[in-house]
Scaffold this motif. Structure first.
Motif, mmCIF file in Angstrom:
data_model
loop_
_atom_site.group_PDB
_atom_site.id
_atom_site.type_symbol
_atom_site.label_atom_id
_atom_site.label_comp_id
_atom_site.label_asym_id
_atom_site.label_seq_id
_atom_site.Cartn_x
_atom_site.Cartn_y
_atom_site.Cartn_z
ATOM 1 N N GLU A 1 -4.576 14.491 4.490
ATOM 2 C CA GLU A 1 -5.387 13.388 3.960
ATOM 3 C C GLU A 1 -4.767 12.820 2.692
ATOM 4 N N ASP A 2 -4.313 13.698 1.795
ATOM 5 C CA ASP A 2 -3.684 13.249 0.552
ATOM 6 C C ASP A 2 -2.414 12.463 0.839
ATOM 7 N N ARG A 3 -1.629 12.954 1.775
ATOM 8 C CA ARG A 3 -0.377 12.277 2.136
ATOM 9 C C ARG A 3 -0.670 10.904 2.729
ATOM 10 N N THR B 1 -3.271 9.033 2.108
ATOM 11 C CA THR B 1 -3.723 8.177 1.013
ATOM 12 C C THR B 1 -2.537 7.660 0.204
ATOM 13 N N ARG B 2 -1.588 8.559 -0.106
ATOM 14 C CA ARG B 2 -0.402 8.140 -0.878
ATOM 15 C C ARG B 2 0.423 7.115 -0.110
ATOM 16 N N SER C 1 -6.855 23.577 3.977
ATOM 17 C CA SER C 1 -5.837 23.150 3.005
ATOM 18 C C SER C 1 -4.812 22.241 3.675
ATOM 19 N N LYS D 1 -6.428 18.866 4.192
ATOM 20 C CA LYS D 1 -6.497 18.175 2.893
ATOM 21 C C LYS D 1 -5.134 17.614 2.523
ATOM 22 N N HIS D 2 -4.073 18.387 2.760
ATOM 23 C CA HIS D 2 -2.705 17.926 2.497
ATOM 24 C C HIS D 2 -2.408 16.668 3.320
#
Length: 149
Positions: free
Chosen positions: A118-120, A122-123, A112, A115-116
């Motif tokens: 990776e998302d950050r 991307t943003r 998790s 994933k956090h």
């Protein structure tokens, strides 16, 4: 005649002499922190037995071979043990994200966290690049309105 027994009689070893407070070697050894000891131990490796599932062993070997083949500098070999040590360093550096009472819960908390990240990432990339350009609206013919008088 039974005389006084000292600890060396009991354990079969000599008792170390009392420390000399002026001896800087023993003072430094005594003040060594765990992190200093860990830094010194980082220079050597010691065996640690770990049980891996079959799929983990296979994927670990495949990953090590891929990394070994893709490297530009041939100075250091990359093996499955190399990958395990890197993963261990990552876990120890991010020990605060591990939560849970079971292997599955620990794994889930770590994944998790990844994933956090990776998302950050991307943003942030999207913010740096700006909004995606909008597709042009399809051209339509304007209808002629007939005026009836």
């Amino acid at each position: 005649m039974a005389g006084k027994r000292d600890i060396s009689d009991v354990v079969g070893a000599s008792v170390p002499p009392k420390e000399d407070p002026t001896n800087t070697t023993t003072r430094a050894r005594r003040s060594t922190t765990l992190s200093q000891a860990a830094a010194a131990a980082k220079k050597t490796t010691t065996p640690k037995y770990v049980q891996l599932r079959g799929d983990q062993q296979i994927e670990l070997d495949v990953l090590a071979r891929e990394l070994q083949g893709a490297r530009e500098s041939k100075a250091e070999r990359i093996t499955a043990n190399t990958v395990i040590r890197v993963a261990c360093d990552f876990l120890l550096a991010r020990r605060d994200v591990l939560e849970g009472d079971t292997e599955d819960q620990l794994r889930s908390s770590l994944l998790s966290y990844v994933k956090h990240l990776e998302d950050r990432s991307t943003r942030l990339r999207e913010l740096e690049e700006g909004p995606a350009p909008e597709a042009p609206a399809p051209k339509t013919r304007a209808r002629r309105q007939s005026s009836s008088s």
